[in-house]
Design an enzyme around this catalytic site. Structure first.
Site, PDB file in Angstrom:
ATOM      1  N   GLU A   1     -15.950 -17.405   7.045  1.00  0.00           N
ATOM      2  CA  GLU A   1     -15.476 -16.661   5.876  1.00  0.00           C
ATOM      3  C   GLU A   1     -14.195 -17.244   5.299  1.00  0.00           C
ATOM      4  O   GLU A   1     -13.280 -17.605   6.035  1.00  0.00           O
ATOM      5  CB  GLU A   1     -15.236 -15.206   6.283  1.00  0.00           C
ATOM      6  CG  GLU A   1     -14.672 -14.327   5.184  1.00  0.00           C
ATOM      7  CD  GLU A   1     -14.524 -12.893   5.623  1.00  0.00           C
ATOM      8  OE1 GLU A   1     -13.705 -12.176   5.008  1.00  0.00           O
ATOM      9  OE2 GLU A   1     -15.216 -12.465   6.577  1.00  0.00           O
TER      10      GLU A   1
ATOM     11  N   HIS B   1      -9.346 -16.688   6.356  1.00  0.00           N
ATOM     12  CA  HIS B   1      -8.328 -16.076   5.482  1.00  0.00           C
ATOM     13  C   HIS B   1      -7.808 -17.018   4.401  1.00  0.00           C
ATOM     14  O   HIS B   1      -6.687 -16.828   3.912  1.00  0.00           O
ATOM     15  CB  HIS B   1      -7.150 -15.565   6.310  1.00  0.00           C
ATOM     16  CG  HIS B   1      -7.394 -14.249   6.964  1.00  0.00           C
ATOM     17  ND1 HIS B   1      -7.395 -13.053   6.290  1.00  0.00           N
ATOM     18  CD2 HIS B   1      -7.669 -13.938   8.258  1.00  0.00           C
ATOM     19  CE1 HIS B   1      -7.639 -12.073   7.122  1.00  0.00           C
ATOM     20  NE2 HIS B   1      -7.817 -12.570   8.328  1.00  0.00           N
TER      21      HIS B   1
ATOM     22  N   HIS C   1     -17.058  -6.653   1.587  1.00  0.00           N
ATOM     23  CA  HIS C   1     -15.744  -6.564   2.243  1.00  0.00           C
ATOM     24  C   HIS C   1     -15.296  -5.110   2.229  1.00  0.00           C
ATOM     25  O   HIS C   1     -15.400  -4.430   1.209  1.00  0.00           O
ATOM     26  CB  HIS C   1     -14.759  -7.431   1.460  1.00  0.00           C
ATOM     27  CG  HIS C   1     -13.373  -7.461   2.006  1.00  0.00           C
ATOM     28  ND1 HIS C   1     -12.313  -6.841   1.390  1.00  0.00           N
ATOM     29  CD2 HIS C   1     -12.857  -8.052   3.108  1.00  0.00           C
ATOM     30  CE1 HIS C   1     -11.201  -7.062   2.072  1.00  0.00           C
ATOM     31  NE2 HIS C   1     -11.505  -7.786   3.121  1.00  0.00           N
TER      32      HIS C   1
ATOM     33  N   ASP D   1     -15.643  -6.725  -2.766  1.00  0.00           N
ATOM     34  CA  ASP D   1     -15.074  -5.491  -2.221  1.00  0.00           C
ATOM     35  C   ASP D   1     -15.290  -4.376  -3.232  1.00  0.00           C
ATOM     36  O   ASP D   1     -14.830  -4.463  -4.366  1.00  0.00           O
ATOM     37  CB  ASP D   1     -13.585  -5.684  -1.952  1.00  0.00           C
ATOM     38  CG  ASP D   1     -12.956  -4.525  -1.188  1.00  0.00           C
ATOM     39  OD1 ASP D   1     -13.182  -3.366  -1.585  1.00  0.00           O
ATOM     40  OD2 ASP D   1     -12.229  -4.773  -0.214  1.00  0.00           O
TER      41      ASP D   1
ATOM     42  N   ASP E   1     -13.297 -15.500  10.304  1.00  0.00           N
ATOM     43  CA  ASP E   1     -12.591 -15.403   9.025  1.00  0.00           C
ATOM     44  C   ASP E   1     -11.390 -16.332   9.051  1.00  0.00           C
ATOM     45  O   ASP E   1     -10.504 -16.185   9.893  1.00  0.00           O
ATOM     46  CB  ASP E   1     -12.146 -13.955   8.804  1.00  0.00           C
ATOM     47  CG  ASP E   1     -11.527 -13.724   7.446  1.00  0.00           C
ATOM     48  OD1 ASP E   1     -11.377 -14.694   6.675  1.00  0.00           O
ATOM     49  OD2 ASP E   1     -11.190 -12.562   7.144  1.00  0.00           O
TER      50      ASP E   1
ATOM     51  N   GLU F   1     -13.913 -11.804  -1.192  1.00  0.00           N
ATOM     52  CA  GLU F   1     -13.166 -10.551  -1.138  1.00  0.00           C
ATOM     53  C   GLU F   1     -12.030 -10.510  -2.147  1.00  0.00           C
ATOM     54  O   GLU F   1     -11.549  -9.439  -2.495  1.00  0.00           O
ATOM     55  CB  GLU F   1     -12.612 -10.319   0.271  1.00  0.00           C
ATOM     56  CG  GLU F   1     -11.537 -11.287   0.709  1.00  0.00           C
ATOM     57  CD  GLU F   1     -11.142 -11.083   2.163  1.00  0.00           C
ATOM     58  OE1 GLU F   1      -9.975 -10.711   2.403  1.00  0.00           O
ATOM     59  OE2 GLU F   1     -11.997 -11.286   3.038  1.00  0.00           O
TER      60      GLU F   1
END
Length: 377
Positions: free
Chosen positions: A208, A184, A283, A256, A182, A234
């Site tokens: 991700e 971010h 997510h 999510d 990930d 997400e």
């Protein structure tokens, strides 16, 4: 049957639970939250309750349309998350009324168990490798690690630090376990293009969020330079927001269920993704209600890949919020399909009410670069 009351509960360390009560005594639970904005989401639910109280809880789709489109101003994380929690709770009620889990109400299960992955955290590659090794020993067939803080365009050592983490984890688990990473949304476009190429030798399950969500229209520039599957979503809250990333060629979408309009909208996002031959990895860094809702989605959509979870199957402190702490049954890297009515879990209301007395005021950490300027989380 009519809705009589909506109650919200601040659950430490950073969650928000929703209880929807009906005049027949059937209660549904949801988990609406924007991490760091729990009180704001709570206020949004109080406003939406003005419409919902007195309504038939089984008219889920009609309520979803009114709550998301009934005002002139629409969208955004707060409203989408408030609606998501309400939607989860209404599906919980619908399943309980019919004496069936939500996925059966939605057409029946497509799978008997749901693959999950373990999160690997830390700063040192050696420590992360040990966590990954232990996760694999505990039966996980997939793990996911995070990256490091990144300046807009940093020295080669920043890229090397991420590659070192990935290399250590891959060596620890071998080729029989999937490894995702990930980013971010921290890299810029050129840095993300470089990073995904450097990660190719380790064959990630997916990379991700290589870009932050406001750069969704640029994600095709990342996809085009690598065969590595790219994942994102997400921080996207409606199926229309997934269009540019799907058209850009992402392989995995990550809505999510507590942010993207609940079970109702998450399933629609999965259907749109299926048109682009993309898979779904919901997510879920939240609590047991959100995870239960994710598992209902996972069992009802054909293009499910793997489920994030942070409850930790060995962490009983999270399970204290449930009457049956064994409901999330883990074996061989999978969670068993939930078979109880509604979301398939029974929230311990007394515990939740006691936790709400303590409450919380969780706020997201503010990160900064070496020069003192704001850094992406």
């Amino acid at each position: 049957m009519k809705i009589t009351r909506l109650e919200t509960f601040l659950v430490p360390p950073r969650l928000l639970f929703l209880r929807v009560e009906t005049d027949d005594g059937v209660v549904g639970w949801g988990e609406p939250i924007v991490e760091g904005r729990a009180h704001t989401v709570r206020a949004a639910i109080e406003e939406l309750a003005d419409y919902l109280v007195g309504q038939d809880p089984l008219r889920i789709e009609d309520h979803w349309q009114v709550l998301t489109r009934g005002g002139f101003y629409r969208g955004g994380a707060i409203l989408a998350s408030a609606v998501a929690g309400i939607d989860q709770a209404l599906w919980d009620i619908a399943g309980k009324v019919r004496g069936a889990p939500v996925h059966e109400v939605l057409g029946g299960p497509l799978r008997d168990r749901v693959r999950v992955y373990a999160g690997v955290r830390g700063d040192r590659p050696e420590a992360m490798a040990e966590q990954a090794r232990q996760a694999a020993a505990n039966g996980y067939t997939a793990v996911k690690l995070g990256s490091v803080q990144l300046p807009p365009l940093g020295p080669p050592s920043d890229v090397d630090a991420i590659v070192a983490r990935m290399a250590a984890v891959r060596e620890a688990v071998g080729d029989g376990c999937d490894v995702a990473i990930d980013l971010h949304g921290r890299p810029t476009v050129p840095l993300a293009r470089l990073l995904v190429r450097e990660l190719e030798p380790f064959r990630p399950l997916f990379v991700e969020e290589p870009l932050r969500p406001e750069l969704s229209d640029q994600i095709g520039r990342i996809v085009e330079v690598t065969p590595v599957p790219i994942a994102t979503g997400e921080r996207l809250y409606h199926r229309t927001e997934f269009r540019p990333v799907l058209e850009g060629g992402v392989a995995v979408v990550q809505p999510d269920v507590s942010h993207a309009g609940g079970i109702t909208e998450t399933r629609r996002i999965a259907a749109v993704a299926e048109m682009y031959d993309a898979l779904v990895a919901p997510h879920s860094p939240l609590g047991p209600i959100a995870l239960a809702a994710c598992l209902q989605v996972a069992c009802s959509v054909p293009n499910f890949l793997v489920q994030e979870q942070t409850l930790g199957v060995h962490d009983l402190s999270w399970m204290d919020w449930l009457v049956d702490r064994d409901v999330f049954r883990f074996a061989g890297g999978y969670l068993d399909r939930l078979t109880g009515p509604g979301l398939g879990i029974d929230v311990d209301e007394a515990v939740v009410r006691e936790l709400d007395r303590e409450g919380h005021r969780f706020r997201s950490t503010v990160w900064r670069h070496a020069d003192g300027s704001f850094a992406e989380w």
